[in-house]
Scaffold this motif. Structure first.
Motif, PDB file in Angstrom:
ATOM      1  N   VAL A  51       0.770  -1.085   0.000  1.00 21.47           N
ATOM      2  CA  VAL A  51       0.085   0.114  -0.095  1.00 21.47           C
ATOM      3  C   VAL A  51       0.845   1.235  -0.119  1.00 21.47           C
ATOM      4  O   VAL A  51       1.655   1.316   0.791  1.00 21.47           O
ATOM      5  CB  VAL A  51      -0.865   0.044   1.259  1.00 21.47           C
ATOM      6  N   ALA A  52       0.740   2.142  -1.193  1.00 16.38           N
ATOM      7  CA  ALA A  52       1.399   3.267  -1.207  1.00 16.38           C
ATOM      8  C   ALA A  52       2.946   3.104  -0.857  1.00 16.38           C
ATOM      9  O   ALA A  52       3.546   4.199  -0.504  1.00 16.38           O
ATOM     10  CB  ALA A  52       0.844   3.994   0.034  1.00 16.38           C
ATOM     11  N   ASP A 140       4.970  -1.003   2.746  1.00 14.48           N
ATOM     12  CA  ASP A 140       4.093  -1.332   3.823  1.00 14.48           C
ATOM     13  C   ASP A 140       4.222  -2.976   4.091  1.00 14.48           C
ATOM     14  O   ASP A 140       4.265  -3.515   2.980  1.00 14.48           O
ATOM     15  CB  ASP A 140       2.835  -0.931   3.645  1.00 14.48           C
ATOM     16  N   GLU A 154       5.686  -0.705   8.970  1.00 12.93           N
ATOM     17  CA  GLU A 154       4.162  -0.564   8.702  1.00 12.93           C
ATOM     18  C   GLU A 154       3.969   0.889   8.474  1.00 12.93           C
ATOM     19  O   GLU A 154       4.413   2.008   9.115  1.00 12.93           O
ATOM     20  CB  GLU A 154       3.212  -0.905   9.767  1.00 12.93           C
ATOM     21  N   LEU A 157      -1.656   5.091   8.230  1.00 13.50           N
ATOM     22  CA  LEU A 157      -2.366   5.872   7.402  1.00 13.50           C
ATOM     23  C   LEU A 157      -3.678   6.634   8.173  1.00 13.50           C
ATOM     24  O   LEU A 157      -4.349   5.560   9.060  1.00 13.50           O
ATOM     25  CB  LEU A 157      -2.762   5.127   6.299  1.00 13.50           C
ATOM     26  N   ASP A 159      -6.874   7.315   8.912  1.00 10.77           N
ATOM     27  CA  ASP A 159      -8.326   6.808   8.372  1.00 10.77           C
ATOM     28  C   ASP A 159      -8.979   8.158   8.166  1.00 10.77           C
ATOM     29  O   ASP A 159     -10.079   7.838   7.423  1.00 10.77           O
ATOM     30  CB  ASP A 159      -8.854   5.783   9.541  1.00 10.77           C
ATOM     31  N   GLU A 160      -8.906   9.137   8.824  1.00 10.06           N
ATOM     32  CA  GLU A 160      -9.785  10.108   8.515  1.00 10.06           C
ATOM     33  C   GLU A 160      -9.415  10.930   7.140  1.00 10.06           C
ATOM     34  O   GLU A 160     -10.170  11.796   6.599  1.00 10.06           O
ATOM     35  CB  GLU A 160      -9.600  11.439   9.533  1.00 10.06           C
ATOM     36  N   GLY A 161      -8.433  10.562   6.435  1.00  5.01           N
ATOM     37  CA  GLY A 161      -8.075  10.932   5.101  1.00  5.01           C
ATOM     38  C   GLY A 161      -6.636  11.445   5.069  1.00  5.01           C
ATOM     39  O   GLY A 161      -6.263  11.944   5.985  1.00  5.01           O
ATOM     40  N   ILE A 162      -6.161  11.214   3.944  1.00  4.44           N
ATOM     41  CA  ILE A 162      -4.782  11.512   3.608  1.00  4.44           C
ATOM     42  C   ILE A 162      -4.959  12.684   2.509  1.00  4.44           C
ATOM     43  O   ILE A 162      -5.702  12.624   1.619  1.00  4.44           O
ATOM     44  CB  ILE A 162      -4.326  10.384   2.905  1.00  4.44           C
TER      45      ILE A 162
END
Lengths: 163, 438
Positions: A51-52, A140, A154, A157, A159-162
């Motif tokens: 991821v990312a 990740d 790890e 991230l 969760d409220e938004g990147i």
């Protein structure tokens, strides 16, 4: 039955435009596939583990203790841009592992990417089971192994938004 | 060229196809060409353009090809429905407009779709209620033995269409949190990785839910669709193909058990294996659809040229030679009119949408987005597979709609929300990082 030539022409025009359109989109999809293969890790089947990979700002990643090293499994170590890992008192992350060198390896950041670098350790550092030569970018869920100690990298991230 | 400009260019051939399709239908059925088709095409292009301009402002980085592909499906659906009955096409066009409004509302109010994670238990309960509603007395309605729709007065509604969105959102959110425990502690036995027994729980629950659906809704296809989406998510989350194999084996065992014990499920399978056993009864639908497809040949009979009604019969929707040609069997009509090539084209559209969806999932930067995009794509693609597979007799027939082509309001609305979510995820995934060169 005699088909109306105009209707036949329309039918083939319809099919022709449909296929041309699909061809254009399929071509770009193929281009994407070729492009992303170079970026992706290779053995990652679903990309969930990557991821990312390397695209996230440098502050939001941690190392998670998986086993050994005198660390509690599940313990999280904030990276804050970079840490050294080893057996000596000078290491940021001290591990008790008889195969570990004083300063065994370090995790550092350059650009927006985290790297793990082996500091000429005696017994070597392993990344996802393979021996690390010099340094390698981390993505990740990568697992860093030092002797019997395993740490997992790890990305954290929000969760409220990147962004 | 920017993503949005590519999207705009993509919409032009779609509008062209719609115009060509309407012109063809019109020329056959009225023996003269008039400007109706042009007006219809222009109208369609205008509403797509409105949605495009909306996307330009709201989601400038979203995938450029997804929306034109969706519009293409809608255009093919409208042409085919217009060919069956112009009222159907008008209704469907209205539903498409309502769907686009819902699409824009979703994008506006769910800009940060991560809030969905917070309500996941509420969402899954709502989803399960939606799935079971058709079995409720009074409002539930049975069509061909399966319980898929509800009727509230004049309003018919297929709750499963929205149920699938709820279930996927829940599973994506649940697996995002629990995926690690499924992998850690997994045991290998005979070359297959088994998840630890205590964490097999959720998998058993979902399997149980699929089996309950099979018994209550009596629909093999829908439960296959849900369970398939779940397996796709499990695979995305854990990267273990063995979980998928175990899951499929569990599903097959369960399906076999209920097929032999529950009458209706078994009947569908018997019809699938041998439709000729009762060619004028249970096998009639499937056989008519097979004949229509064979009759289409390589390039089809031409748009508007298919024989939809027996000579002399009243030309109503209920009376068509292929039963339910506007919903379940619309694919058979497409193959009849556009031939094998047309049918393959339609399947290619679904395949490309699936490719775009998985591409969005692979670009997404956090676990929930990845799983959500993969799950939504899987459920959309599986729905297309389940109904096309049923119509061409690859799997037993099911009463789900062909997404975005079939006639039906709930299907259009739910799928437009699905596409909106995919575009939201895509926009976030493709947005350049601050400071990164464009």
């Amino acid at each position: 039955m005699d088909a109306d030539p105009a209707a036949v022409a329309l039918k083939f025009a319809f099919l022709g435009v449909l296929y041309l359109f699909l061809l254009v989109i399929a071509r770009s999809a193929l281009k994407d596939l070729r492009g992303s293969r170079a970026v992706a890790g290779g053995e990652e089947g679903t990309g969930m583990h990557a991821v990312a990979g390397g695209r996230v700002a440098a502050t939001d990643a941690t190392l998670v203790a998986v086993q050994g090293g005198g660390l509690t499994p599940g313990e999280r170590i904030d990276l804050f841009g970079g840490v050294t890992i080893g057996r000596s008192d000078e290491a940021d992350v001290r591990i008790t592992d008889r195969f570990a060198s004083g300063i065994h390896c370090r995790v550092h950041t350059r650009g927006n990417v985290y790297y793990v670098e082996d500091m000429d350790s005696t017994n070597g550092t392993y990344l996802n089971g393979g021996e690390l030569r010099g340094e390698a970018p981390l993505s990740d869920m990568d697992e860093i192994q030092i002797g019997d100690t395993i740490l997992r990298f790890e990305l954290v991230l929000d969760d409220e938004g990147i962004g | 060229m920017s993503a949005r400009n590519r999207e705009l260019l993509g919409l032009i051939p779609v509008a062209g196809l719609l115009i060509a399709g309407f012109a063809a239908v019109f020329s056959v059925r009225s023996a003269q060409l008039d400007n109706t088709s042009l007006i219809f095409g222009a109208y369609f292009f205008a509403i797509c353009l409105a949605a495009h301009i909306f996307l330009r402002f709201r989601l400038p980085n979203a995938d450029p090809y997804l929306f034109p592909l969706v519009a293409l499906l809608a255009a093919i659906g409208l042409v085919m429905l217009y060919r069956i009955n112009s009222d159907l096409a008008r209704d469907q066009a209205n539903w498409f407009v309502v769907g686009l409004i819902l699409f824009m509302l979703t994008i506006t109010f769910l800009k940060d779709y991560h809030v969905l994670e917070r309500y996941r238990y509420l969402i899954v309960v709502a989803g399960l209620v939606l799935l079971l509603l058709p079995r409720m007395p009074v409002i539930g309605s049975q069509v061909n033995g399966a319980y898929l729709g509800i009727k509230l007065g004049p309003l018919a509604f297929q709750p499963a269409e929205f149920g699938k969105l709820a279930i996927v959102v829940f599973l994506a959110s649940y697996l995002r949190e629990h995926r690690e425990v499924l992998v850690v502690g997994a045991k290998r036995f005979a070359g297959i990785t088994f998840p630890p027994l205590k964490h097999l729980g959720p998998m058993l629950v979902v399997w149980g839910a699929a089996m309950v659906m099979l018994v209550f809704i009596r629909d093999l296809g829908s439960s296959l669709m849900f369970f398939g989406a779940f397996l796709a998510l499990i695979y995305t989350a854990t990267n273990r193909i063995s979980f998928v194999i175990i899951g499929l084996a569990m599903f097959l065992v369960g399906a076999w058990f209920f097929a032999t014990t529950v009458g209706h499920v078994g009947d569908r399978i018997d019809t699938w294996l041998d439709p000729y056993a009762d060619a004028n009864g249970t096998g009639y639908q499937v056989l008519q659809s097979m004949f229509a497809q064979a009759d289409g040949g390589l390039f089809g009979k031409g748009i508007g040229e298919s024989l939809l009604w027996a000579p002399g019969a009243k030309e109503t929707v209920e009376n068509t030679l292929i039963p339910q040609v506007q919903t379940d069997f619309i694919y058979a009509l497409i193959v009849n009119e556009l031939g094998l090539f047309g049918g393959c084209g339609v399947i290619t559209i679904y395949a490309l949408i699936a490719a775009r969806g998985f591409k969005i999932a692979s670009l997404a930067r956090d676990g929930f987005s990845k799983l959500l995009a993969a799950g939504l794509t899987a459920v959309f693609a599986l729905q297309a597979f389940v109904i096309i597979g049923g119509v061409i007799r690859v799997i037993p027939l099911t009463g789900v709609t062909l997404p975005l082509i079939s006639y039906g309001g709930s299907s259009v609305l739910a799928n437009m929300v699905l596409v909106a979510l995919l575009l939201l995820i895509s926009d976030r995934a493709r947005r350049p990082e601050p400071g990164e060169p464009l």
